[in-house]
Design a protein around this motif. Sequence first.
Motif, PDB file in Angstrom:
ATOM      1  N   ALA A  54      59.964  34.302  29.572  1.00 46.47           N
ATOM      2  CA  ALA A  54      58.969  35.110  30.289  1.00 46.47           C
ATOM      3  C   ALA A  54      59.286  35.160  31.779  1.00 46.47           C
ATOM      4  N   ASN A  55      59.955  34.112  32.276  1.00 49.17           N
ATOM      5  CA  ASN A  55      60.495  34.097  33.639  1.00 49.17           C
ATOM      6  C   ASN A  55      59.427  34.370  34.706  1.00 49.17           C
ATOM      7  N   ASN A  56      58.249  33.752  34.544  1.00 48.37           N
ATOM      8  CA  ASN A  56      57.165  33.978  35.513  1.00 48.37           C
ATOM      9  C   ASN A  56      56.883  32.732  36.352  1.00 48.37           C
ATOM     10  N   PHE A  57      57.872  31.854  36.474  1.00 47.42           N
ATOM     11  CA  PHE A  57      57.692  30.607  37.213  1.00 47.42           C
ATOM     12  C   PHE A  57      58.763  30.482  38.294  1.00 47.42           C
ATOM     13  N   ASP A  58      58.479  29.632  39.285  1.00 45.23           N
ATOM     14  CA  ASP A  58      59.446  29.360  40.346  1.00 45.23           C
ATOM     15  C   ASP A  58      60.266  28.112  40.057  1.00 45.23           C
ATOM     16  N   ILE A  59      59.636  27.140  39.404  1.00 45.95           N
ATOM     17  CA  ILE A  59      60.295  25.871  39.104  1.00 45.95           C
ATOM     18  C   ILE A  59      59.683  25.312  37.824  1.00 45.95           C
ATOM     19  N   ALA A  60      60.476  24.569  37.058  1.00 46.78           N
ATOM     20  CA  ALA A  60      59.991  24.004  35.799  1.00 46.78           C
ATOM     21  C   ALA A  60      60.108  22.486  35.816  1.00 46.78           C
ATOM     22  N   LEU A  61      59.132  21.837  35.197  1.00 43.84           N
ATOM     23  CA  LEU A  61      59.198  20.406  34.914  1.00 43.84           C
ATOM     24  C   LEU A  61      59.433  20.279  33.421  1.00 43.84           C
TER      25      LEU A  61
END
Length: 255
Positions: A54-61
């Motif tokens: 979906a690629n709607n984030f800036d960074i992932a945990l």
Amino acid sequence: MLNYIRGMQHDISVLVIEDEETWMQKITYDLNHFGYKVVGKVSNLDEALPAITANNFDIALLDINLHGKNSGIELGKMISHALKKPFIFITSSVHDGIIEETAAARPSAFLTKPYSPASLFISIQSALYHFSGGQIAIASKTQAASLNSFFVKLGNKYVRIDWLNVVCLRSDVNHTHIITNKGDAYLIRSSLQRTLQHIIPESLRNDFIQINRAEVLHTRYIEKIVGDEAVTANQSFNITDTYIKSLKRQLNIVS
């Protein structure tokens, strides 16, 4: 005159991939309190794939071991190689084996459980620091490199601000204005006390001192004390009776 710049930390959006509900709740709670925007919470591989694409984030945990498998490493590769975004591996320990095993995924930082709220903030800032420089996290101790600065998101880019350039912190209810020596003012969604306790790196906290209920000054910028005012190169700040003694003590003023 201050140059107020639009850029709040809650604009940095975070995707959390963690299979333990207790840790998911804690991470989400801490992220919200630091002003980050949690845009997704998933607990298994089937949910993780569409959440990432979906690629709607800036960074992932990202938990390395989703339900006991190393599937987190493959997900990390997708985030860093295909989407070219930073991510943080969540793990129970960081050792040479983990470093070697995860190197191909190019993590930007590690977060070791159990963690403190401050270490979560440091991990995110370290990830942005490493990502902006095209680096990968080679060990947890590399996070120390980014302790003297923090990032805010302005539009589609991250701006790095050095704590040594911060003159004043000013409370605004649940937000803090961070004012630099260039007159720029950044607004972050964190109370003044939370900023003092968790966001300013521990090694620099003694350099910042509260002078009234709403303001904290960086001692390196105080040029003189005149009556009940602390004077910097460009501005004077009121010192209230509650804080005058501790200020003079920290500045080694004998009176």
